[in-house]
Design an enzyme around this catalytic site. Structure first.
Site, short mmCIF file in Angstrom:
data_model
loop_
_atom_site.label_atom_id
_atom_site.label_comp_id
_atom_site.label_asym_id
_atom_site.label_seq_id
_atom_site.Cartn_x
_atom_site.Cartn_y
_atom_site.Cartn_z
CG ASP A 8 -1.93 1.53 1.63
OD1 ASP A 8 -2.61 1.79 0.56
OD2 ASP A 8 -1.62 1.53 2.31
CG ASP A 10 -1.66 7.66 0.53
OD1 ASP A 10 -0.76 7.53 -0.27
OD2 ASP A 10 -2.18 8.47 -0.14
#
Length: 137
Positions: A8, A10
């Site tokens: 991922d 953020d």
């Protein structure tokens, strides 16, 4: 078959501001130790790295692309300078309420990539949300 780290963006590589949009250079802040850790993974393992990120409404008035790409590309450039390269970057632009199959934890965005042969038993998802855990399942 290749082993993959699905990572991922953020909240995992870079901090996530309160408005949940990294859309300025001022908002671009790496989490402590992440560059060193990803660099070591790149240098010392045979894992392929793939970024998978939900960017709510990217390309809309709510989140214009011209605000997103400069900081995103700078992040990738900084990581690349440290030997961290992503084989693919998958960005879902939908809003959560759309319930799109391409949005994490859905896998529709990854269909083509996964069809190229991935050792799922030896691959991992690295993230900071429940949707990342669900994607891992």
């Amino acid at each position: 078959m290749k082993k993959v780290l699905f990572i991922d963006r953020d909240g995992t590589i870079i901090t996530e501001p309160l408005d949940e949009q990294v859309d300025t250079f001022e908002d671009l802040r790496f989490l402590p130790g992440v560059i060193t850790a990803l660099s070591r993974i790149s240098a010392e393992t045979d894992y392929e790295m793939v970024m998978v990120t939900n960017q709510d409404g990217l390309g809309t008035e709510y989140f214009p692309e011209e605000h997103f790409w400069p900081s995103h590309n700078k992040m990738l450039q900084i990581l690349s300078n440290e030997g961290v390269r992503f084989a693919e970057v998958f960005i879902d632009r939908t809003m959560p309420q759309e319930n799109s199959p391409t949005r994490k934890p859905g896998t529709a965005l990854l269909t083509r990539y996964l069809s190229q042969g991935v050792d799922l038993d030896s691959s991992y998802v690295i993230g900071d949300r429940v949707t990342d855990l669900e994607l891992a399942k």
